[in-house]
Design a protein around this motif. Structure first.
Motif, PDB file in Angstrom:
ATOM      1  N   LYS A  56       0.815  -1.216   0.000  1.00 34.39           N
ATOM      2  CA  LYS A  56       0.000   0.000   0.000  1.00 34.39           C
ATOM      3  C   LYS A  56       0.848   1.265   0.000  1.00 34.39           C
ATOM      4  O   LYS A  56       0.326   2.363   0.142  1.00 34.39           O
ATOM      5  CB  LYS A  56      -0.925   0.011   1.226  1.00 34.39           C
ATOM      6  N   ASN A  57       2.164   1.114  -0.147  1.00 38.44           N
ATOM      7  CA  ASN A  57       3.070   2.264  -0.155  1.00 38.44           C
ATOM      8  C   ASN A  57       3.087   2.860  -1.557  1.00 38.44           C
ATOM      9  O   ASN A  57       3.731   2.337  -2.457  1.00 38.44           O
ATOM     10  CB  ASN A  57       4.462   1.820   0.283  1.00 38.44           C
ATOM     11  N   ASN A  58       2.402   4.010  -1.747  1.00 44.20           N
ATOM     12  CA  ASN A  58       2.309   4.590  -3.088  1.00 44.20           C
ATOM     13  C   ASN A  58       3.623   5.200  -3.564  1.00 44.20           C
ATOM     14  O   ASN A  58       3.723   5.630  -4.708  1.00 44.20           O
ATOM     15  CB  ASN A  58       1.155   5.591  -3.185  1.00 44.20           C
ATOM     16  N   GLN A  59       4.655   5.204  -2.731  1.00 45.16           N
ATOM     17  CA  GLN A  59       5.990   5.659  -3.136  1.00 45.16           C
ATOM     18  C   GLN A  59       6.833   4.507  -3.678  1.00 45.16           C
ATOM     19  O   GLN A  59       7.918   4.715  -4.190  1.00 45.16           O
ATOM     20  CB  GLN A  59       6.717   6.305  -1.946  1.00 45.16           C
ATOM     21  N   SER A  60       6.322   3.307  -3.552  1.00 47.30           N
ATOM     22  CA  SER A  60       7.067   2.106  -3.944  1.00 47.30           C
ATOM     23  C   SER A  60       6.798   1.743  -5.395  1.00 47.30           C
ATOM     24  O   SER A  60       5.675   1.882  -5.888  1.00 47.30           O
ATOM     25  CB  SER A  60       6.652   0.935  -3.046  1.00 47.30           C
ATOM     26  N   ALA A  61       7.825   1.247  -6.070  1.00 46.21           N
ATOM     27  CA  ALA A  61       7.654   0.755  -7.440  1.00 46.21           C
ATOM     28  C   ALA A  61       6.756  -0.483  -7.454  1.00 46.21           C
ATOM     29  O   ALA A  61       6.187  -0.826  -8.483  1.00 46.21           O
ATOM     30  CB  ALA A  61       9.012   0.421  -8.045  1.00 46.21           C
ATOM     31  N   ALA A  62       6.624  -1.137  -6.322  1.00 47.69           N
ATOM     32  CA  ALA A  62       5.802  -2.337  -6.217  1.00 47.69           C
ATOM     33  C   ALA A  62       4.399  -2.022  -5.691  1.00 47.69           C
ATOM     34  O   ALA A  62       3.664  -2.931  -5.295  1.00 47.69           O
ATOM     35  CB  ALA A  62       6.485  -3.342  -5.304  1.00 47.69           C
ATOM     36  N   TYR A  63       4.012  -0.747  -5.697  1.00 47.49           N
ATOM     37  CA  TYR A  63       2.707  -0.338  -5.178  1.00 47.49           C
ATOM     38  C   TYR A  63       1.586  -1.142  -5.833  1.00 47.49           C
ATOM     39  O   TYR A  63       1.552  -1.318  -7.043  1.00 47.49           O
ATOM     40  CB  TYR A  63       2.478   1.154  -5.426  1.00 47.49           C
ATOM     41  N   GLY A  64       0.675  -1.670  -4.999  1.00 49.98           N
ATOM     42  CA  GLY A  64      -0.480  -2.402  -5.489  1.00 49.98           C
ATOM     43  C   GLY A  64      -0.236  -3.878  -5.731  1.00 49.98           C
ATOM     44  O   GLY A  64      -1.180  -4.640  -5.914  1.00 49.98           O
ATOM     45  N   LYS A  65       1.024  -4.297  -5.750  1.00 43.25           N
ATOM     46  CA  LYS A  65       1.316  -5.710  -5.990  1.00 43.25           C
ATOM     47  C   LYS A  65       1.080  -6.513  -4.721  1.00 43.25           C
ATOM     48  O   LYS A  65       1.196  -6.010  -3.611  1.00 43.25           O
ATOM     49  CB  LYS A  65       2.755  -5.894  -6.459  1.00 43.25           C
ATOM     50  N   TYR A  66       0.747  -7.790  -4.927  1.00 42.08           N
ATOM     51  CA  TYR A  66       0.517  -8.704  -3.812  1.00 42.08           C
ATOM     52  C   TYR A  66       1.747  -9.569  -3.594  1.00 42.08           C
ATOM     53  O   TYR A  66       2.416  -9.962  -4.546  1.00 42.08           O
ATOM     54  CB  TYR A  66      -0.698  -9.593  -4.088  1.00 42.08           C
ATOM     55  N   TYR A  67       2.007  -9.853  -2.328  1.00 41.84           N
ATOM     56  CA  TYR A  67       3.157 -10.660  -1.951  1.00 41.84           C
ATOM     57  C   TYR A  67       2.747 -11.692  -0.917  1.00 41.84           C
ATOM     58  O   TYR A  67       1.847 -11.457  -0.115  1.00 41.84           O
ATOM     59  CB  TYR A  67       4.256  -9.787  -1.327  1.00 41.84           C
ATOM     60  N   ALA A  68       3.444 -12.817  -0.923  1.00 44.57           N
ATOM     61  CA  ALA A  68       3.307 -13.780   0.159  1.00 44.57           C
ATOM     62  C   ALA A  68       4.158 -13.265   1.310  1.00 44.57           C
ATOM     63  O   ALA A  68       5.295 -12.866   1.112  1.00 44.57           O
ATOM     64  CB  ALA A  68       3.807 -15.151  -0.290  1.00 44.57           C
ATOM     65  N   GLN A  69       3.576 -13.216   2.505  1.00 43.63           N
ATOM     66  CA  GLN A  69       4.296 -12.742   3.680  1.00 43.63           C
ATOM     67  C   GLN A  69       4.252 -13.814   4.757  1.00 43.63           C
ATOM     68  O   GLN A  69       3.185 -14.336   5.082  1.00 43.63           O
ATOM     69  CB  GLN A  69       3.682 -11.440   4.201  1.00 43.63           C
ATOM     70  N   ALA A  70       5.405 -14.174   5.289  1.00 44.27           N
ATOM     71  CA  ALA A  70       5.508 -15.240   6.281  1.00 44.27           C
ATOM     72  C   ALA A  70       4.745 -14.886   7.548  1.00 44.27           C
ATOM     73  O   ALA A  70       4.761 -13.743   8.001  1.00 44.27           O
ATOM     74  CB  ALA A  70       6.977 -15.493   6.618  1.00 44.27           C
ATOM     75  N   VAL A  71       4.069 -15.880   8.094  1.00 49.56           N
ATOM     76  CA  VAL A  71       3.442 -15.751   9.408  1.00 49.56           C
ATOM     77  C   VAL A  71       3.933 -16.911  10.265  1.00 49.56           C
ATOM     78  O   VAL A  71       4.260 -17.985   9.759  1.00 49.56           O
ATOM     79  CB  VAL A  71       1.893 -15.749   9.347  1.00 49.56           C
ATOM     80  N   TYR A  72       3.995 -16.669  11.554  1.00 41.67           N
ATOM     81  CA  TYR A  72       4.576 -17.633  12.480  1.00 41.67           C
ATOM     82  C   TYR A  72       3.608 -17.929  13.600  1.00 41.67           C
ATOM     83  O   TYR A  72       2.816 -17.076  14.001  1.00 41.67           O
ATOM     84  CB  TYR A  72       5.884 -17.076  13.070  1.00 41.67           C
ATOM     85  N   ASP A  73       3.694 -19.121  14.129  1.00 47.65           N
ATOM     86  CA  ASP A  73       2.936 -19.495  15.298  1.00 47.65           C
ATOM     87  C   ASP A  73       3.333 -18.549  16.431  1.00 47.65           C
ATOM     88  O   ASP A  73       4.473 -18.093  16.500  1.00 47.65           O
ATOM     89  CB  ASP A  73       3.277 -20.951  15.671  1.00 47.65           C
ATOM     90  N   THR A  74       2.402 -18.255  17.322  1.00 46.00           N
ATOM     91  CA  THR A  74       2.703 -17.335  18.424  1.00 46.00           C
ATOM     92  C   THR A  74       3.626 -17.971  19.465  1.00 46.00           C
ATOM     93  O   THR A  74       4.202 -17.277  20.281  1.00 46.00           O
ATOM     94  CB  THR A  74       1.405 -16.872  19.113  1.00 46.00           C
ATOM     95  N   LYS A  75       3.776 -19.287  19.406  1.00 48.95           N
ATOM     96  CA  LYS A  75       4.588 -20.003  20.384  1.00 48.95           C
ATOM     97  C   LYS A  75       6.030 -20.150  19.864  1.00 48.95           C
ATOM     98  O   LYS A  75       6.243 -20.516  18.724  1.00 48.95           O
ATOM     99  CB  LYS A  75       3.975 -21.387  20.607  1.00 48.95           C
ATOM    100  N   PHE A  76       6.994 -19.862  20.717  1.00 47.23           N
ATOM    101  CA  PHE A  76       8.396 -20.113  20.406  1.00 47.23           C
ATOM    102  C   PHE A  76       8.730 -21.553  20.760  1.00 47.23           C
ATOM    103  O   PHE A  76       8.184 -22.101  21.715  1.00 47.23           O
ATOM    104  CB  PHE A  76       9.321 -19.206  21.221  1.00 47.23           C
ATOM    105  N   ILE A  77       9.641 -22.151  20.032  1.00 48.51           N
ATOM    106  CA  ILE A  77      10.174 -23.452  20.418  1.00 48.51           C
ATOM    107  C   ILE A  77      11.319 -23.152  21.379  1.00 48.51           C
ATOM    108  O   ILE A  77      12.313 -22.526  21.006  1.00 48.51           O
ATOM    109  CB  ILE A  77      10.679 -24.244  19.195  1.00 48.51           C
ATOM    110  N   GLU A  78      11.156 -23.554  22.604  1.00 45.64           N
ATOM    111  CA  GLU A  78      12.149 -23.278  23.642  1.00 45.64           C
ATOM    112  C   GLU A  78      13.173 -24.412  23.701  1.00 45.64           C
ATOM    113  O   GLU A  78      12.996 -25.471  23.094  1.00 45.64           O
ATOM    114  CB  GLU A  78      11.465 -23.099  24.997  1.00 45.64           C
ATOM    115  N   THR A  79      14.228 -24.208  24.460  1.00 45.58           N
ATOM    116  CA  THR A  79      15.325 -25.161  24.588  1.00 45.58           C
ATOM    117  C   THR A  79      14.831 -26.555  24.961  1.00 45.58           C
ATOM    118  O   THR A  79      15.250 -27.555  24.382  1.00 45.58           O
ATOM    119  CB  THR A  79      16.344 -24.665  25.638  1.00 45.58           C
TER     120      THR A  79
END
Length: 182
Positions: A11-34
């Motif tokens: 949605k950045n109208n200053q970007s050359a990629a304005y309006g393009k769709y991208y896959a964006q990584a999402v992560y589980d809210t839980k961290f894998i702890e030691t």
């Protein structure tokens, strides 16, 4: 299992990629702890969980020790870790000192391997291989779109935010990844 992603529009109208769709990584809210990491490793190796936890806890101290000596650390199958920093620029060489260093961070360069993806026969009869450089840790990761808005999205600085409901953030196209210096 797979790495989840959502579709986001730039949605950045200053970007050359304005309006393009991208896959964006999402992560589980839980961290894998030691502890959980050690439990998993225990099922893959003939080492007790308590021993694995001890080694993982000492890993941080060992890495700090070698960073203090100015060393880079290579973990086979994982990659290279080294110290990085930012500094304030000064006009005179003699004013440049450790006091001008403003931030410190650990830089990570994932281990890569050359993967042959094809070949072609040249006119002289020799064979030329076509290949790609794959990051060892993620070369077999499978990706899957999600609509689970309880997962976290990381922005380009690695800061977590809640996944937007309509794909309306300023997604850039790097998948919310970390700068690995490669």
């Amino acid at each position: 299992m797979s790495q989840k992603y959502i579709k986001t529009q730039n949605k950045n109208n200053q970007s050359a990629a304005y309006g393009k769709y991208y896959a964006q990584a999402v992560y589980d809210t839980k961290f894998i702890e030691t502890e959980e990491l050690a439990s998993f490793i225990q099922t893959q190796a003939s080492v007790k969980k308590s021993d694995i936890i001890a080694v993982l806890q000492e890993l941080g101290e060992a890495m700090k020790h070698f960073f203090e000596l100015g060393q880079k650390i290579h973990l086979n199958g994982i990659g290279i870790f080294k110290v990085g920093f930012s500094a304030i620029g000064v006009v005179k060489k003699e004013d440049c000192s450790a006091a001008t260093i403003t931030t410190r961070r650990v830089l990570f360069q994932p281990e890569t391997e050359r993967v042959v993806v094809g070949q072609e026969k040249k006119a002289d009869g020799s064979i030329k291989q076509k290949y790609v450089i794959a990051k060892t840790l993620v070369k077999d990761v499978v990706f899957e779109e999600t609509h689970d808005n309880t997962m976290n999205v990381e922005d380009e600085e690695g800061e977590e935010t809640t996944a937007p409901s309509g794909g309306d953030n300023n997604g850039g196209g790097n998948g919310g990844g970390f700068d690995t210096g490669s």
